[in-house]
Structures are given as structure tokens and as C-alpha cells.
Design an enzyme around this catalytic site. Structure first.
Site, PDB file in Angstrom:
ATOM      1  N   HIS A 122     -24.035  -6.281 -18.312  1.00  0.00           N
ATOM      2  CA  HIS A 122     -23.875  -7.736 -18.338  1.00  0.00           C
ATOM      3  C   HIS A 122     -23.232  -8.074 -19.688  1.00  0.00           C
ATOM      4  O   HIS A 122     -23.465  -7.387 -20.685  1.00  0.00           O
ATOM      5  CB  HIS A 122     -25.273  -8.351 -18.240  1.00  0.00           C
ATOM      6  CG  HIS A 122     -25.312  -9.833 -18.073  1.00  0.00           C
ATOM      7  ND1 HIS A 122     -25.138 -10.700 -19.118  1.00  0.00           N
ATOM      8  CD2 HIS A 122     -25.530 -10.597 -16.976  1.00  0.00           C
ATOM      9  CE1 HIS A 122     -25.256 -11.945 -18.672  1.00  0.00           C
ATOM     10  NE2 HIS A 122     -25.489 -11.914 -17.380  1.00  0.00           N
ATOM     11  N   ASP A 199     -32.094  -2.949 -21.203  1.00  0.00           N
ATOM     12  CA  ASP A 199     -31.973  -4.311 -20.691  1.00  0.00           C
ATOM     13  C   ASP A 199     -32.712  -4.340 -19.356  1.00  0.00           C
ATOM     14  O   ASP A 199     -32.240  -3.809 -18.357  1.00  0.00           O
ATOM     15  CB  ASP A 199     -30.488  -4.673 -20.521  1.00  0.00           C
ATOM     16  CG  ASP A 199     -30.298  -6.027 -19.836  1.00  0.00           C
ATOM     17  OD1 ASP A 199     -31.287  -6.612 -19.372  1.00  0.00           O
ATOM     18  OD2 ASP A 199     -29.141  -6.476 -19.758  1.00  0.00           O
ATOM     19  N   GLN A 202     -33.049  -7.105 -14.846  1.00  0.00           N
ATOM     20  CA  GLN A 202     -33.079  -6.939 -13.385  1.00  0.00           C
ATOM     21  C   GLN A 202     -34.081  -5.870 -12.949  1.00  0.00           C
ATOM     22  O   GLN A 202     -34.185  -5.595 -11.752  1.00  0.00           O
ATOM     23  CB  GLN A 202     -31.680  -6.575 -12.857  1.00  0.00           C
ATOM     24  CG  GLN A 202     -30.624  -7.618 -13.110  1.00  0.00           C
ATOM     25  CD  GLN A 202     -30.851  -8.922 -12.343  1.00  0.00           C
ATOM     26  OE1 GLN A 202     -31.676  -9.001 -11.427  1.00  0.00           O
ATOM     27  NE2 GLN A 202     -30.130  -9.969 -12.720  1.00  0.00           N
ATOM     28  N   CYS A 372     -20.923 -12.327 -14.801  1.00  0.00           N
ATOM     29  CA  CYS A 372     -21.002 -11.956 -16.231  1.00  0.00           C
ATOM     30  C   CYS A 372     -20.862 -10.451 -16.427  1.00  0.00           C
ATOM     31  O   CYS A 372     -21.504  -9.875 -17.314  1.00  0.00           O
ATOM     32  CB  CYS A 372     -22.299 -12.428 -16.883  1.00  0.00           C
ATOM     33  SG  CYS A 372     -22.493 -14.203 -16.885  1.00  0.00           S
TER      34      CYS A 372
HETATM   35  N1  PMP Z   1     -28.733  -8.665 -18.435  1.00  0.00           N
HETATM   36  C1  PMP Z   1     -28.741  -8.609 -17.110  1.00  0.00           C
HETATM   37  C2  PMP Z   1     -28.711  -7.263 -16.439  1.00  0.00           C
HETATM   38  C3  PMP Z   1     -28.790  -9.785 -16.367  1.00  0.00           C
HETATM   39  O1  PMP Z   1     -28.800  -9.731 -15.026  1.00  0.00           O
HETATM   40  C4  PMP Z   1     -28.841 -11.034 -17.035  1.00  0.00           C
HETATM   41  C5  PMP Z   1     -28.869 -12.333 -16.257  1.00  0.00           C
HETATM   42  N2  PMP Z   1     -27.965 -12.407 -15.212  1.00  0.00           N
HETATM   43  C6  PMP Z   1     -28.849 -11.039 -18.420  1.00  0.00           C
HETATM   44  C7  PMP Z   1     -28.799  -9.835 -19.090  1.00  0.00           C
HETATM   45  C8  PMP Z   1     -28.917 -12.313 -19.193  1.00  0.00           C
HETATM   46  O2  PMP Z   1     -30.137 -12.956 -18.925  1.00  0.00           O
HETATM   47  P1  PMP Z   1     -30.392 -14.463 -19.387  1.00  0.00           P
HETATM   48  O3  PMP Z   1     -29.218 -15.259 -18.898  1.00  0.00           O
HETATM   49  O4  PMP Z   1     -31.672 -14.833 -18.708  1.00  0.00           O
HETATM   50  O5  PMP Z   1     -30.490 -14.460 -20.865  1.00  0.00           O
END
Ligand code: PMP
Length: 412
Positions: A122, A199, A202, A372
């Protein structure tokens, strides 16, 4: 016994209709719906216990502080942390990774050092490191991803060198749902004296995650993706790292003392202990309290059962989509043993936004775009994808309806 029908009764939003059709919510990788228990906990906090934490001797402040600090303990237990002091409440995964980048990376990284991420990350696990690289002169390296979306583990491991100071990898891809063996990668990273950030945005909401077992140095996740509210999440970090790390933001609560030196006319500052050293200003008190309620709700269901339910639904959905739809393509591996409940797909001749809009007309919510994660879409040779993602309240009947409407999308 895991019973999605009984679970659905806890989620008021699932009773509503969208465009005259029963709501089918398949955008859970973006954010999840909230059960009545979480909604009630929020109401109870504001109706009965609201006050600022750590700052006053009065009863309400004591109650709010107890609830906030007990929530930290619950969240610590949920991910198998050794103690609650290893949990820093933050806004979400993005802020957690930025905290590590600025609190650990900025003071420790220099020219010649390397941070290793993968091409399936991401943007929130890419951009902070590129920003830190600009400030420190370190290099960000990218582990390759196979065309089916799985990590090229040999390439990733091969890029770990004596210069690597941190490997940072998602446990589950938010685009493909592919699960990375972060325990194995952490072991090899440690053999190279590198730290490991996982991270967990998910993974923590969808499968059993135990930081002690993974031996992760950092783990990040967001409350809103696990039945909790937006604006709250957590950074787990090993205590000895938090003790050495620099604060990310300055302000009230994160200091022990700020005292004026009359000779120099400057203030000398000493830091509070972790985790409070990293929680400058008034935190999201109610958010923390409710995140713990969400964790308790999931714990009651059992994370192994949550994982199993999503896997079964994904296997069923992929099978139905492939057998009933002729113009539909699933992106990434279809081997469900490598995945959890996220499915990227496309329909020949239609943009992902067209597909999502068509489904919306039938009350079905999915995501469209690049989620993203543009580098991964480059690997898939796509501008964007449609993405269906499941959670505890989704059912096979909903998948059947989804596939029925997809067949109509194909005729569009
Ligand atoms: N990492 C991953 C793998 C994600 O799926 C997401 C959210 N789509 C994020 C980071 C960022 O999370 P947040 O927008 O809640 O800060």
C-alpha cells in the site's frame, strides 16, 4: 459455531436498502461496518464516562483513564503482545508507519543504509520511506512480485544485505488478499540484523496474528478495518525499541518535565515513558475504548473461525465467478490457500468504475480504482481493478446475488 446470519443481526446498517435493494457490503478491505455492541460502547462512553485522560484527579477523568488504559491492555492481548506498554494508540496504519519512519528511521538511517519493502505494498508503506530516504540519504529497495501477485520471496530475501536496517512488508495485500509468510521473512531479516515491520492492516482484522510468534519488531493496524471507529489504530513495537525511539510529535502528555533554564532561557525537556511518549496531546480516548470493544467482539467469534469463514466464501465466490461469467477475469492467484477474502477482478470492455457503479445500482458495494497500490497494478498491467472483499457478516447468498448481477454487467 460460526453463524454469519446471527452475526448479521448485530449490524444495524445491514438492514438498510440501497437503490431499493438489500445492501450487500463487499468493500471491507476499505473499511468495515460496526456492530451494535461497538455503537453502544461509544454511546456509553460519551453518555457516562467522558473526560480527558491522565490529567485530573476527578472521578470522570479516573474512569476515562481506566477505560483507555484497559483498552490498551485488551488490544495488546488481541495481538499477543507481551505488555500493554508496547501498544501506541495512533490514528491508523498510516500514522503508525509514519511514526516508525520519523521516530526510528530519521534518527537512525544514513547514506548507505537500506530499507526493503515490496512492490505489493500500500502507498502508506512506500511513501513514508521515500520521504525518509530524501531526509537521510538512505535507499529504499523494492522486492519483486510475481505476475500472479505472490511475493518473489527469493528476490526479497536476496535483497536483504548487511546494509538493510529494516524490512517492511504487508502480511496481507490489500489488492489481492495474498498472505505473505512474514514470520519466515522476519527470521531472515533478523539474521541480517535488520528490523521487521509488519503492515497488519489487512491481516489483524481477518486472521489470528500473534506478534510474539511472528517476532515482528513493529506491527501496524487500523481500528476501522476491524469493526472499530475511524481515527484509531495501533502501533505495536518491542519495548526496547520504543524506549530508544525519538518522539514523533511534541506536546502535552508525552513529556515528563519541561523546565526553563534561567541562564540559557531555553527549556530542557525529558520524555515520558513509552507508550505515552508517542501520544502527544489529547488522544482519541473514546476511539481507543471502542477499538477494544471491537477486538473483544472478534475474539468472541474466534479469529481462526473468522479466517476460515472468509476463506470458504472466497473459494465459493471465485468458483462461481469463473463458472458463471464469461467476460470476467480474476487478477492474481486463484489458489485460495495463499489468500484471504479479497478478490480483484475485471470485466472485459468495462472500466472498474463502470462495474462498481453498475453493482451499486443493485445495492452491492465494491471498490474500484488502484486501491493505493499503483506499483502492484503496474505489475498486473492494469490502470485499476474492481475489488470485492469479505468479512464476518457476508454470506453465500450474497455471493450468489453478486454473481447474478455480474452476469448482467457482462451484457452491459
Ligand atoms: N496498509 C494496507 C495493507 C491497507 O490496506 C491500508 C488501508 N487500505 C493501509 C495500509 C492504510 O490504512 P489507513 O488508511 O487506515 O491508515
Amino acid at each position: 459455531m460460526f453463524n454469519p446470519q446471527a452475526i448479521r443481526a448485530d449490524f444495524p446498517i445491514l438492514k438498510r436498502k440501497v437503490n431499493g435493494q438489500p445492501l450487500i457490503y463487499f468493500d471491507n478491505a476499505a473499511t468495515t461496518q460496526k456492530p451494535q455492541q461497538v455503537i453502544d460502547a461509544q454511546r456509553d462512553f460519551y453518555e457516562n464516562h467522558n473526560a480527558n485522560v491522565h490529567r485530573a484527579v476527578h472521578t470522570l477523568s479516573q474512569e476515562a483513564t481506566d477505560r483507555y488504559e484497559n483498552a490498551r491492555e485488551t488490544v495488546a492481548r488481541f495481538i499477543g503482545a507481551k505488555e500493554s506498554a508496547e501498544i501506541v494508540f495512533v490514528r491508523g496504519t498510516t500514522e503508525a508507519i509514519n511514526l516508525v519512519a520519523y521516530g526510528w528511521g530519521l534518527p537512525n538511517l544514513k547514506s548507505g543504509d537500506e530499507v526493503l519493502v515490496s512492490l505489493m505494498e500500500h502507498h502508506s508503506n512506500i511513501v513514508p520511506w521515500e520521504l525518509i530516504a530524501k531526509l537521510t540519504g538512505c535507499t529504499v529497495k523494492y522486492g519483486k512480485v510475481h505476475p500472479d501477485g505472490t511475493l518473489d520471496t527469493a528476490d526479497f530475501v536476496g535483497k536483504l544485505t548487511k546494509n538493510t536496517k529494516l524490512a517492511s512488508l504487508s502480511q496481507v495485500s490489500n489488492v489481492s488478499g495474498i498472505i505473505n509468510d512474514v514470520k519466515h521473512i522476519a527470521k531472515i531479516a533478523h539474521e541480517h540484523d535488520a528490523l521487521m515491520l509488519v503492515d497488519g492492516a489487512q491481516s489483524v482484522p481477518h486472521m489470528p496474528v500473534n506478534v510474539t510468534d511472528l517476532d515482528a519488531d513493529f506491527l501496524t493496524f487500523s481500528g476501522h478495518k476491524m469493526l472499530g471507529p475511524t481515527g484509531i489504530g495501533a502501533l505495536y513495537a518491542k519495548k526496547q525499541l520504543l524506549e530508544k525511539m525519538a518522539p514523533f510529535q511534541g506536546g502535552g502528555e508525552m513529556i515528563r518535565e519541561v523546565t526553563l533554564n534561567p541562564q540559557t532561557e531555553r527549556c530542557g525537556i525529558t520524555w515520558n515513558d513509552p507508550p505515552w511518549k508517542f501520544e502527544a496531546g489529547t488522544p482519541n480516548i473514546c476511539g481507543g475504548v471502542i477499538l477494544a470493544e471491537a477486538a473483544k467482539y472478534l475474539q468472541k467469534l474466534g479469529m481462526a473461525e473468522v479466517f476460515q469463514h472468509e476463506k470458504e466464501l472466497t473459494a465459493y465466490a471465485m468458483e462461481q465467478m469463473l463458472s458463471c461469467c464469461t467476460k470476467l477475469k480474476l487478477y492474481g492467484t486463484t489458489d485460495v490457500s495463499l489468500k484471504c477474502g479479497i478478490m480483484p477482478f475485471g470485466v472485459e470492455g468495462l472500466s472498474s468504475h463502470d462495474v462498481a457503479l453498475f453493482l451499486d445500482n443493485y445495492g452491492i458495494m465494491i471498490r474500484s480504482g488502484y486501491h493505493c497500490a499503483q506499483p502492484l497494478h503496474q505489475i498486473f498491467k492494469l490502470q485499476s481493478s474492481a475489488r470485492a472483499s469479505f468479512y464476518i457478516y457476508n454470506t453465500k447468498e450474497e455471493v450468489d446475488r453478486f454473481v447474478e448481477v455480474l452476469k448482467e454487467v457482462e451484457q452491459f
